[in-house]
Design a protein around this motif. Sequence first.
Motif: not given
Length: 445
Positions: A356-363, A379-385, A390-393, A398-404
């Motif tokens: 869930s946490s790595l899904n762009p929609i859920f982000l 932190f997230y692992s590109e290898d985990a994706l 899952m598609e690369p993020i 991340i900064k955009e979705k967290f609005k930070n």
Amino acid sequence: MNTHFIAIGGSAMHNLAIALKDKGYQVTGSDDAIFEPSKSRLEMKGILPPEMGWFPDKITSEIDAVILGMHAHQDNPELARAKELGLKIYSYPEFLYEQSKNKTRVVIAGSHGKTTITSMILHVLNFHQKEVDFMVGAQLEGFDCMVKLTEDNDFMVLEGDEYLSSPIDLRSKFLLYQPNIALLSGIAWDHINVFKTFDDYIEQFRKFVASITPGGVLVYNEEDIEVVKVVEAAENYFRKIPYKTPEYEINNGQVYLKTEIGDIPLSVFGAHNLLNLEGARHICQQLGIMDEGFYEAIMSFKGASKRLEKVQREDNGTLYKDFAHAPSKVKATVKAFKEQFTKEKTYGFLELHTYSSLNPIFLEQYDHAMDGLDEAIVFYSEDALKIKRMEPISPDLIKEKFKNNHLKVFTNAEDLHAYWHTLDKATGAYLMMSSGNFGGLDLTR
């Protein structure tokens, strides 16, 4: 009774296996991998499988119950053999219901807070030497095993999870318990790999409330809009007891609960934990523990494992770890941490590694989740994706979705660890939020 566990090594499954062994049942099991602490605990009880793997010849007609864990797959060879022999196959929650169907069942549910609330209730009951059966998903101080099953106890306290029951039973676990007394702590979309829409997720809680036995009791968080909607729409008959965040204050880093019998010092902090405490208080009333007895006991509650749990560091630095990874949990935990540590520089680390946490929609749900921290790190692992297909993020997403825009984003463990070692952990306050381990980061040094 002769029981066999398919996927005995899971955190919940191995506790149930130990509880049944303690009850006098014959227990066997299999798994393709078992890690600590499950491995040592099963070995100590003499029920660790002698070798890893699946062995259909272990499944015989002498087995009274096969208990199937979520870790197993639908094509598991032991499962196939059990079906072939016509054996009774239970999911974990289904078997717990069978063990408690003649007891008063107390089920604690919600997207967040359920483990802490269940742990608070058990702590209070244990303090007053009130014997109950139970199941909770986190290790609690003073308890050897987090499942207890007896023939004699009148009550069973269950942490109610909305996730799937087993690979062949796709109902939410808490729908199998049929509670006499229930608590609903909050609803915030989670497990989007299973519940594709928010309404699909909410539907599980509608069904949960509908499963309360006639004339039962529901204690619910009246500050949660979605909870209130579900409760007000319910058509079955039960007594409704709302609760909300109680009054409290913080003096010199010590949290005090404001009550009619005076100020009660607590060992936990954070508005969300005070809200959890209030829910636990109402449940304990239903179990015969009145307020004075509840407050006497709750003062010594230090928290459930990995829920704002203080880590003892070699340098005596201030560091807490928390299981928070879903957005609502992250926001509540960050808020509590900022409120508690107002004089120190605050660092917040969040690992994203669930589906869930790595899904762009859920982000989208993480908007402003890390705001207010002096340093915020994701932190997230590109290898985990890649492993999850899952598609690369990108860090910018991340900064955009967290609005930070001030977030520091790391995508491999080596860079994260290098940054970690530049920080003076003896100063400041550190919050580490993950259901993983930040790529093997040692938080004690």
